[in-house]
Design an enzyme around this catalytic site. Structure first.
Site, PDB file in Angstrom:
ATOM      1  CB  CYS A 141      -0.972   0.070   1.141  1.00 44.29           C
ATOM      2  SG  CYS A 141      -1.833  -1.503   1.476  1.00 44.29           S
ATOM      3  CG  HIS A 185      -3.356   3.234   2.861  1.00 44.62           C
ATOM      4  ND1 HIS A 185      -3.952   2.765   1.507  1.00 44.62           N
ATOM      5  CD2 HIS A 185      -3.165   2.153   3.543  1.00 44.62           C
ATOM      6  CE1 HIS A 185      -4.060   1.570   1.463  1.00 44.62           C
ATOM      7  NE2 HIS A 185      -3.590   1.086   2.645  1.00 44.62           N
ATOM      8  CG  ASN A 204      -6.357  -1.368   1.783  1.00 44.76           C
ATOM      9  OD1 ASN A 204      -5.826  -1.105   0.824  1.00 44.76           O
ATOM     10  ND2 ASN A 204      -5.950  -1.941   2.716  1.00 44.76           N
TER      11      ASN A 204
HETATM   12  O1  UT7 Z   1      -3.379  -1.747   3.821  1.00 41.85           O
HETATM   13  C1  UT7 Z   1      -3.066  -2.055   5.122  1.00 41.85           C
HETATM   14  C2  UT7 Z   1      -3.798  -3.373   5.401  1.00 41.85           C
HETATM   15  N1  UT7 Z   1      -4.343  -3.426   6.585  1.00 41.85           N
HETATM   16  C3  UT7 Z   1      -4.981  -2.622   7.422  1.00 41.85           C
HETATM   17  O2  UT7 Z   1      -4.679  -1.568   7.491  1.00 41.85           O
HETATM   18  C4  UT7 Z   1      -5.905  -3.329   8.373  1.00 41.85           C
HETATM   19  C5  UT7 Z   1      -5.455  -2.917   9.760  1.00 41.85           C
HETATM   20  N2  UT7 Z   1      -6.718  -3.323  10.646  1.00 41.85           N
HETATM   21  C6  UT7 Z   1      -8.030  -3.109  10.807  1.00 41.85           C
HETATM   22  O3  UT7 Z   1      -8.461  -2.319   9.919  1.00 41.85           O
HETATM   23  C7  UT7 Z   1      -8.769  -3.607  11.781  1.00 41.85           C
HETATM   24  O4  UT7 Z   1      -7.687  -4.492  12.615  1.00 41.85           O
HETATM   25  C8  UT7 Z   1      -9.865  -4.635  11.217  1.00 41.85           C
HETATM   26  C9  UT7 Z   1     -10.940  -3.960  10.593  1.00 41.85           C
HETATM   27  C10 UT7 Z   1      -9.140  -5.570  10.344  1.00 41.85           C
HETATM   28  C11 UT7 Z   1     -10.379  -5.409  12.355  1.00 41.85           C
HETATM   29  O5  UT7 Z   1     -11.071  -4.519  13.290  1.00 41.85           O
HETATM   30  P1  UT7 Z   1     -10.805  -4.602  14.914  1.00 41.85           P
HETATM   31  O6  UT7 Z   1     -11.453  -3.626  15.657  1.00 41.85           O
HETATM   32  O7  UT7 Z   1      -9.530  -4.646  15.050  1.00 41.85           O
HETATM   33  O8  UT7 Z   1     -11.420  -5.960  15.171  1.00 41.85           O
HETATM   34  P2  UT7 Z   1     -10.624  -7.357  15.859  1.00 41.85           P
HETATM   35  O9  UT7 Z   1      -9.869  -7.939  14.911  1.00 41.85           O
HETATM   36  O10 UT7 Z   1     -10.355  -7.079  17.226  1.00 41.85           O
HETATM   37  O11 UT7 Z   1     -12.202  -8.279  15.741  1.00 41.85           O
HETATM   38  C12 UT7 Z   1     -13.258  -8.043  16.564  1.00 41.85           C
HETATM   39  C13 UT7 Z   1     -14.009  -9.290  16.370  1.00 41.85           C
HETATM   40  C14 UT7 Z   1     -13.617 -10.629  16.311  1.00 41.85           C
HETATM   41  O12 UT7 Z   1     -14.609 -11.573  16.945  1.00 41.85           O
HETATM   42  P3  UT7 Z   1     -13.816 -11.909  18.649  1.00 41.85           P
HETATM   43  O13 UT7 Z   1     -12.724 -12.582  18.480  1.00 41.85           O
HETATM   44  O14 UT7 Z   1     -13.936 -10.838  19.409  1.00 41.85           O
HETATM   45  O15 UT7 Z   1     -15.174 -12.914  18.961  1.00 41.85           O
HETATM   46  C15 UT7 Z   1     -13.381 -10.973  14.897  1.00 41.85           C
HETATM   47  O16 UT7 Z   1     -13.620 -12.451  14.610  1.00 41.85           O
HETATM   48  O17 UT7 Z   1     -14.645  -9.126  15.031  1.00 41.85           O
HETATM   49  C16 UT7 Z   1     -14.825 -10.448  14.525  1.00 41.85           C
HETATM   50  N3  UT7 Z   1     -14.817  -9.984  13.114  1.00 41.85           N
HETATM   51  C17 UT7 Z   1     -16.043  -9.775  12.139  1.00 41.85           C
HETATM   52  N4  UT7 Z   1     -17.229  -9.759  12.668  1.00 41.85           N
HETATM   53  C18 UT7 Z   1     -18.189  -9.266  11.638  1.00 41.85           C
HETATM   54  C19 UT7 Z   1     -13.812  -9.784  12.239  1.00 41.85           C
HETATM   55  N5  UT7 Z   1     -14.240  -9.517  10.813  1.00 41.85           N
HETATM   56  C20 UT7 Z   1     -15.455  -9.558  10.925  1.00 41.85           C
HETATM   57  C21 UT7 Z   1     -16.579  -9.316   9.890  1.00 41.85           C
HETATM   58  N6  UT7 Z   1     -17.838  -9.162  10.387  1.00 41.85           N
HETATM   59  N7  UT7 Z   1     -16.436  -8.958   8.741  1.00 41.85           N
END
Ligand code: UT7
Length: 329
Positions: free
Chosen positions: A116, A256, A286
């Protein structure tokens, strides 16, 4: 950097594929919902390439618009850099495929892989070539087709990505304008947080890599999030300092577009109001290397920059990498 000849953007163009995949479409594919996606990421929809479209096709559409807006013919191009992690093929490079499609017979052409951050890395590379007089112009494109390496059964990643391309033509600009500073960096130690494991020389494609879904993006979202918030702040501060500016000098912030919460945290740190920040993550998600140029080109098309404005671009991504630049429009 300022004693060299000034290099800036003299043409812009963008392209996104026609097909839109909405959050409600994704609700039918994996266990997710619009509320979760919007509140955690800010994303509402993303564009997905048609079956016949590869990265060079997206890049081509953006490139012809950028050349047109620069009033330039493809045959006059001297350098083409395509920032991408989803090239049409490992080789030939997407830049070479594009060079042929455009008929840019005289241009040197190569791909640049910095995920990215690739577009800002490419801007820095080309600006250095142009400032020293090695080339007089360059076509820089950030283009990615992440849908081809996304597992649409994995809700952790499939809601986050989209496809697109943004292009700029670089050339000499009047004194006082153009790129003032760059800050590029990498933390290779964090490489395993965001990766596509198979298909390279370490783990060539095999029946087993297919079964283990190792040709799809793997991401540790939480760790990448922390890295992103940290480097968006530090890279921005460093690139401003290198240009002899501070945060109050920013007229337009072009971050980004990965997650609205990452963008908001950078805006808070910089004490920037929303009218000074370009946000389109809601419509494109993204798009990796295409993200910053799509935001920049859209802002230009909407007339959000005027001559002399200070534009700050900053991104982060796989590698792990980051890149920031200060540009006087
Ligand atoms: O270009 C560079 C690439 N990457 C990025 O910039 C990504 C950076 N990271 C992020 O944007 C965020 O970490 C995410 C959007 C990927 C995730 O958000 P988060 O607030 O960090 O959520 P989390 O990973 O802490 O997950 C929270 C919960 C989990 O459930 P449990 O384990 O707490 O029960 C996930 O399984 O949300 C769950 N979850 C979802 N639920 C519904 C993960 N994806 C989804 C989904 N729908 N699509």
């Amino acid at each position: 950097m300022n004693s060299l000849r000034p290099i800036g953007i003299i043409g812009t163009g963008k392209y996104v594929p026609e097909r839109i995949l909405t959050n409600s479409d994704l609700e039918k594919m994996v266990e997710t919902n619009d509320e979760w996606i919007v509140s955690r990421t800010g994303i509402r929809e993303r564009h997905i390439a048609a079956e016949h479209e590869a990265t060079s096709d997206l890049a081509y559409q953006a490139a012809i618009k950028a050349l047109d807006s620069a009033g330039m013919k493809a045959e006059d191009l001297e350098l083409i850099i395509v920032a991408t992690i989803t090239p049409d093929t490992s080789f030939p490079s997407t830049a070479c495929i594009l060079q042929d499609k455009l008929g840019a017979k005289g241009a040197a052409a190569f791909d640049l892989s910095a995920a990215c951050s690739g577009f800002v890395y490419s801007l820095a590379t080309a600006t250095s070539f142009l400032q020293t007089g090695m080339y007089n112009n360059a076509l820089i494109i950030g283009a990615d087709t992440l849908s081809r390496i996304t597992d649409y059964t994995d809700r952790n990643t499939c809601v986050l990505f989209g496809d697109g391309a943004g292009a700029v033509v670089l050339g000499e600009v009047p004194q006082g304008r153009g790129f003032k500073s760059f800050d590029l960096g990498a933390e290779g130690a964090g490489g395993s947080l965001l990766k596509l494991e198979a298909g390279g020389s370490r783990l060539p494609a095999s029946q087993q890599t297919l079964e283990e879904k190792k040709h799809f993006i793997y991401m540790n979202g939480r760790e990448v999030f922390k890295f992103a918030v940290r480097v968006m702040g530090t890279a921005t501060e460093r690139v401003l300092e290198k240009a002899g500016l501070d945060k109050t000098d920013i007229d337009l912030f072009v971050p980004h577009q990965a997650n609205i919460r990452i963008i908001q945290s950078a805006m808070q740190r910089l004490e920037l109001s929303e009218d000074k920040c370009v946000i389109n993550v809601d419509r494109y998600a993204n798009t990796s290397a295409a993200s910053i140029p799509l935001a920049l080109v859209e802002a230009a098309e909407e007339g959000r920059m005027k001559e002399g404005d200070t534009v700050l671009m900053v991104g982060f991504g796989g590698g792990l990498t980051w890149g920031a630049s200060v540009l006087v429009w």
